[in-house]
Design a protein around this motif. Structure first.
Motif, PDB file in Angstrom:
ATOM      1  N   MET A  18       0.833  -1.203   0.000  1.00 22.55           N
ATOM      2  CA  MET A  18       0.000   0.000   0.000  1.00 22.55           C
ATOM      3  C   MET A  18       0.868   1.254   0.000  1.00 22.55           C
ATOM      4  O   MET A  18       0.644   2.198  -0.758  1.00 22.55           O
ATOM      5  CB  MET A  18      -0.872   0.034   1.266  1.00 22.55           C
ATOM      6  CG  MET A  18      -2.035  -0.915   1.200  1.00 22.55           C
ATOM      7  SD  MET A  18      -3.208  -0.335  -0.002  1.00 22.55           S
ATOM      8  CE  MET A  18      -4.489  -1.515   0.209  1.00 22.55           C
ATOM      9  N   VAL A 112      -7.780   8.150  -5.073  1.00 22.69           N
ATOM     10  CA  VAL A 112      -6.950   7.313  -4.204  1.00 22.69           C
ATOM     11  C   VAL A 112      -6.765   7.898  -2.799  1.00 22.69           C
ATOM     12  O   VAL A 112      -6.948   7.192  -1.811  1.00 22.69           O
ATOM     13  CB  VAL A 112      -5.607   6.989  -4.882  1.00 22.69           C
ATOM     14  CG1 VAL A 112      -4.612   6.426  -3.885  1.00 22.69           C
ATOM     15  CG2 VAL A 112      -5.838   6.001  -6.011  1.00 22.69           C
ATOM     16  N   LEU A 115      -9.750   7.087  -0.996  1.00 25.45           N
ATOM     17  CA  LEU A 115     -10.110   5.683  -0.922  1.00 25.45           C
ATOM     18  C   LEU A 115      -9.171   4.891  -0.018  1.00 25.45           C
ATOM     19  O   LEU A 115      -9.573   3.945   0.644  1.00 25.45           O
ATOM     20  CB  LEU A 115     -10.065   5.096  -2.343  1.00 25.45           C
ATOM     21  CG  LEU A 115     -11.175   4.111  -2.679  1.00 25.45           C
ATOM     22  CD1 LEU A 115     -12.533   4.743  -2.410  1.00 25.45           C
ATOM     23  CD2 LEU A 115     -11.067   3.694  -4.138  1.00 25.45           C
ATOM     24  N   LEU A 116      -7.920   5.327  -0.005  1.00 24.29           N
ATOM     25  CA  LEU A 116      -6.912   4.538   0.684  1.00 24.29           C
ATOM     26  C   LEU A 116      -7.248   4.233   2.146  1.00 24.29           C
ATOM     27  O   LEU A 116      -7.181   3.068   2.553  1.00 24.29           O
ATOM     28  CB  LEU A 116      -5.557   5.230   0.596  1.00 24.29           C
ATOM     29  CG  LEU A 116      -4.643   4.617  -0.460  1.00 24.29           C
ATOM     30  CD1 LEU A 116      -3.319   5.347  -0.482  1.00 24.29           C
ATOM     31  CD2 LEU A 116      -4.423   3.139  -0.206  1.00 24.29           C
ATOM     32  N   LEU A 119      -9.770   1.562   2.229  1.00 23.33           N
ATOM     33  CA  LEU A 119      -9.196   0.274   1.850  1.00 23.33           C
ATOM     34  C   LEU A 119      -8.404  -0.329   3.008  1.00 23.33           C
ATOM     35  O   LEU A 119      -8.547  -1.501   3.341  1.00 23.33           O
ATOM     36  CB  LEU A 119      -8.269   0.456   0.658  1.00 23.33           C
ATOM     37  CG  LEU A 119      -8.896   0.153  -0.700  1.00 23.33           C
ATOM     38  CD1 LEU A 119      -7.944   0.533  -1.813  1.00 23.33           C
ATOM     39  CD2 LEU A 119      -9.238  -1.328  -0.785  1.00 23.33           C
ATOM     40  N   LEU A 122     -10.592  -1.669   5.551  1.00 22.20           N
ATOM     41  CA  LEU A 122     -11.181  -2.939   5.121  1.00 22.20           C
ATOM     42  C   LEU A 122     -10.199  -4.083   5.345  1.00 22.20           C
ATOM     43  O   LEU A 122     -10.562  -5.137   5.852  1.00 22.20           O
ATOM     44  CB  LEU A 122     -11.565  -2.864   3.645  1.00 22.20           C
ATOM     45  CG  LEU A 122     -12.889  -2.159   3.366  1.00 22.20           C
ATOM     46  CD1 LEU A 122     -13.165  -2.112   1.866  1.00 22.20           C
ATOM     47  CD2 LEU A 122     -14.034  -2.885   4.079  1.00 22.20           C
ATOM     48  N   VAL A 123      -8.940  -3.825   4.960  1.00 20.64           N
ATOM     49  CA  VAL A 123      -7.920  -4.868   5.117  1.00 20.64           C
ATOM     50  C   VAL A 123      -7.785  -5.250   6.585  1.00 20.64           C
ATOM     51  O   VAL A 123      -7.762  -6.428   6.952  1.00 20.64           O
ATOM     52  CB  VAL A 123      -6.574  -4.382   4.556  1.00 20.64           C
ATOM     53  CG1 VAL A 123      -5.456  -5.324   4.968  1.00 20.64           C
ATOM     54  CG2 VAL A 123      -6.651  -4.283   3.045  1.00 20.64           C
ATOM     55  N   TRP A 126     -10.630  -7.270   7.674  1.00 21.39           N
ATOM     56  CA  TRP A 126     -10.560  -8.610   7.111  1.00 21.39           C
ATOM     57  C   TRP A 126      -9.643  -9.494   7.952  1.00 21.39           C
ATOM     58  O   TRP A 126      -9.966 -10.624   8.284  1.00 21.39           O
ATOM     59  CB  TRP A 126     -10.063  -8.517   5.673  1.00 21.39           C
ATOM     60  CG  TRP A 126      -9.932  -9.836   4.988  1.00 21.39           C
ATOM     61  CD1 TRP A 126     -10.917 -10.721   4.689  1.00 21.39           C
ATOM     62  CD2 TRP A 126      -8.726 -10.430   4.524  1.00 21.39           C
ATOM     63  NE1 TRP A 126     -10.415 -11.814   4.070  1.00 21.39           N
ATOM     64  CE2 TRP A 126      -9.061 -11.661   3.944  1.00 21.39           C
ATOM     65  CE3 TRP A 126      -7.384 -10.027   4.531  1.00 21.39           C
ATOM     66  CZ2 TRP A 126      -8.116 -12.502   3.389  1.00 21.39           C
ATOM     67  CZ3 TRP A 126      -6.446 -10.867   3.966  1.00 21.39           C
ATOM     68  CH2 TRP A 126      -6.810 -12.096   3.399  1.00 21.39           C
TER      69      TRP A 126
END
Ligand code: ADP
Ligand code: MG
Ligand code: ZN
Length: 616
Positions: A18, A112, A115-116, A119, A122-123, A126
């Protein structure tokens, strides 16, 4: 543990990737500058051309180098330059191209950064989710993955040849294998093969091993589950597992379904104790329902194993369920030799080893103990850099398995050593001089496990029944250490406490369980009731009066006193021998039978030393 480490590494890896992406997006090939310096360049006539892309202005200079300037959104370029005092004429002279803000990099640069973080979040989520799922896997899968299937051609296939002894059990199970292989043969004769087989035997007698051997021999699918696996965190999971397991088994019949340690779920219902009580009941009910549900000869044979058949729910033992019950006896001397042989198979034994002798010295050992013994001997031989396993290693391992590892590091002072030596010789001498006791094999004052010293006596034959007289002598032997301490030193140490405990237990059993007291006669006092937890008799149902209780106490006292008298008499009459043998033991620390006999100098038991029976 490994899993966690891997996840963390994965996570760090993702973060690095990332970061790299973010860095490359930010890193433009064209250098940024500010409006002020661009204005100066315009003033100086250094600027060849301008490209306007939204709020971004790309300037190309006379020397073909480029710069990018980001202006404030809203204002037009001319207004901006005007504010910086640029001559509008000069600006107009520069060829200017206006491009629609488009293209991947533009959108990326817009999206980006927003969004980053999302993201990344989310990671992170997860990973956490995966972690949690890993831990609660069983809970999440609910009843889905009940039982494990043993591959048919597993490398570690067990056959009847790997099981020694337990002849009756093998015979019965061979019949089951035969049925699974040729069911027609039995059906033609109208024979019904039992749906359930219950293997019963003390721990380590080879129940699990035998069940695996049946699977190996029959060559059919083999599902196995342990009773304790049913006891899960949610009520109803056990029952649904049973349903699932039976459903899978039925699909692949003929097959074997093995429930190990069934007592974990199959205890008597309704006794109202223990935590997951409802859960167990439901699981047990489901097993009963499933077993009733399938036809005889359906080809599913349920094999269950337990070492506590006494606590099983009677419903399990009803005909049509586990109606075939097979008892696995503890191995006798021939069995022990055979078991040792099996486990010696892949080990280099020295020629001087006699497995028969080893079997003689290991009465009461289970199959698992014998396996353990062989293994310990092998380890010992490796540690001593031997080329093969010799008798020394094997005999040493007997004591290790029986009493725990030697504790040479436990330093005893001279007085303790002396007390221990007399104590042990007390046991040994009483055992040696009484006519019905087992011969003394070894005496030692090297600590093992929790004992300061030990005396090993082994029976010459396997025995299943014992007489009252033998027990009376056993009591005397048990108290021999106590008597020796008292006579020689005039005082008692804590070393005798475990002796007193076993003597008291033996005396109590003689009186209350075996009808060996003349006063109280052939009756059992106090039905032992099993409690769910601990699986031990911790509760005694008193079915006798206070008056009887007093009598029991009196009888136990009498038995113990009788034993102590016998021991005291023997030791005080043989004080010189006591001194001689104890001195020898202090010197050598460990005496085998021959050395012991030599220093006792009485080669056979002397019946004259056996005091006359008194009222007990
Ligand atoms: P349990 O009766 O408690 O289920 P196991 O079947 O797990 O006992 O036995 C433990 C180990 O002991 C086995 O894996 C095997 O190596 C050894 N063993 C026990 N009984 C025998 C036997 N009769 N013959 C050969 N090995 C045995
Ligand atoms: Mg087992
Ligand atoms: Zn003792």
């Amino acid at each position: 543990m490994n899993q966690t480490v891997r996840n963390i590494l994965l996570f760090i890896g993702a973060m690095v990737i990332m970061g790299v992406i973010l860095a490359t997006l930010n890193m433009q090939t064209v250098e940024h500058t500010d409006i002020a310096s661009l204005s100066t360049k315009v003033e100086q006539g250094d600027v060849k051309s301008l490209v306007i892309r939204g709020d971004e202005v790309e300037a190309t200079y006379q020397d073909d180098t480029k710069n990018i300037v980001v202006k404030e959104p809203g204002d037009s370029l001319s207004t901006v330059f005007k504010n910086y005092g640029v001559d509008p004429e000069k600006l107009r002279a520069i060829p200017t191209e206006i491009k629609e803000p488009s293209g991947f990099s533009y959108w990326a640069s817009l999206i980006v950064p927003n969004l980053l973080p999302i993201l990344l979040l989310l990671v992170v989520f997860w990973f956490f989710f995966r972690q949690v799922q890993g831990q609660n896997n069983r809970a999440m899968q609910f009843g889905q993955s009940a039982g494990h299937e043993l591959p048919k051609d597993s490398k570690e296939k067990v056959t009847f040849n790997d099981v020694a002894g337990v002849k009756e059990a093998k015979y019965e199970l061979e019949e089951i294998v035969d049925f699974l292989k040729n069911p027609e043969k039995f059906v033609k004769f109208g024979a019904k093969i039992p749906k359930g087989v219950l293997l019963m035997g003390t721990p380590g007698t080879g129940k699990t091993l035998l069940a695996r051997a049946v699977a190996g021999e029959a060559g059919v699918p083999f599902y196995h589950i342990s009773g304790s696996e049913f006891v899960e965190m949610f009520v109803g999971v056990g029952a649904s597992r049973v349903r699932d397991l039976f459903a899978r088994a039925k699909k692949t019949s003929p097959c074997i379904l093995f429930i190990d340690e069934i007592d974990a779920v199959g205890r008597q219902r309704g006794s109202g104790l223990g935590g997951s009580h409802d859960e167990r009941e439901q699981t047990l009910n489901q097993i009963l329902v499933e077993m009733d549900g399938f036809e005889p000869n359906a080809g599913v044979i349920v094999i269950a194993a337990t070492n506590r058949p006494d606590v099983l729910d009677p419903a399990l033992l009803r005909p049509g369920r586990f109606d075939r019950r097979i008892v696995l006896d503890p191995p006798d001397i021939d069995d022990r030799e055979a078991i040792l042989k099996i486990h010696a198979d892949n080990k280099p034994l020295s020629k001087s080893v006699s497995l028969r002798k080893l079997a003689e010295r290991t009465p009461g050992f289970s199959g698992a103990d014998l396996m353990n013994l062989m293994n310990e001997a092998a380890i010992l031989a490796v540690r001593r850099n031997k080329t093969s396993i010799g008798p020394d290693e094997l005999f040493e391992s007997i004591e290790k398995v029986m009493l725990g590892p030697e504790r040479r590091s436990r330093v005893m002072n001279e007085e303790e050593r002396k007390t221990t030596a007399y104590h042990e010789i007390g046991h040994a001498l009483v055992a040696h001089l009484l006519p019905h006791t087992d011969p003394v094999q070894k005496v030692s004052i090297i600590s093992r496990g929790r004992a300061a010293g030990y005396t090993i006596k082994t029976p010459t034959q396997d025995r299943h029944m014992r007489r009252r007289e033998e027990y009376l002598e056993d009591l005397a032997v048990m108290l021999g250490g106590y008597a020796a301490e008292k006579i020689i030193f005039g005082d008692i140490t804590t070393g005798a406490s475990s002796d007193m405990k076993s003597a008291t237990q033996l005396a109590r059993s003689m009186v209350t369980q075996w009808g060996m007291s003349k006063e109280l006669g052939p009756r059992i006092y106090g039905e032992q009731e099993d409690m769910i937890f601990l699986g031990r008799n911790i509760h005694e149902n008193r079915d006798y009066s206070e008056k009887i209780a007093e009598k029991i106490d009196k009888e136990i006292d009498d038995l113990i006193n009788h034993g102590l008298d016998t021991a005291t008499k023997i030791i005080s009459e043989n004080k010189t021998i006591m001194d001689r043998v104890s001195q020898k033991l202090l010197e050598v620390e460990t005496m085998e039978r021959d050395v012991f006999l030599e220093s006792v100098q009485i080669l056979s038991a002397n019946p004259d030393n056996h005091p006359k029976e008194d009222k007990n």
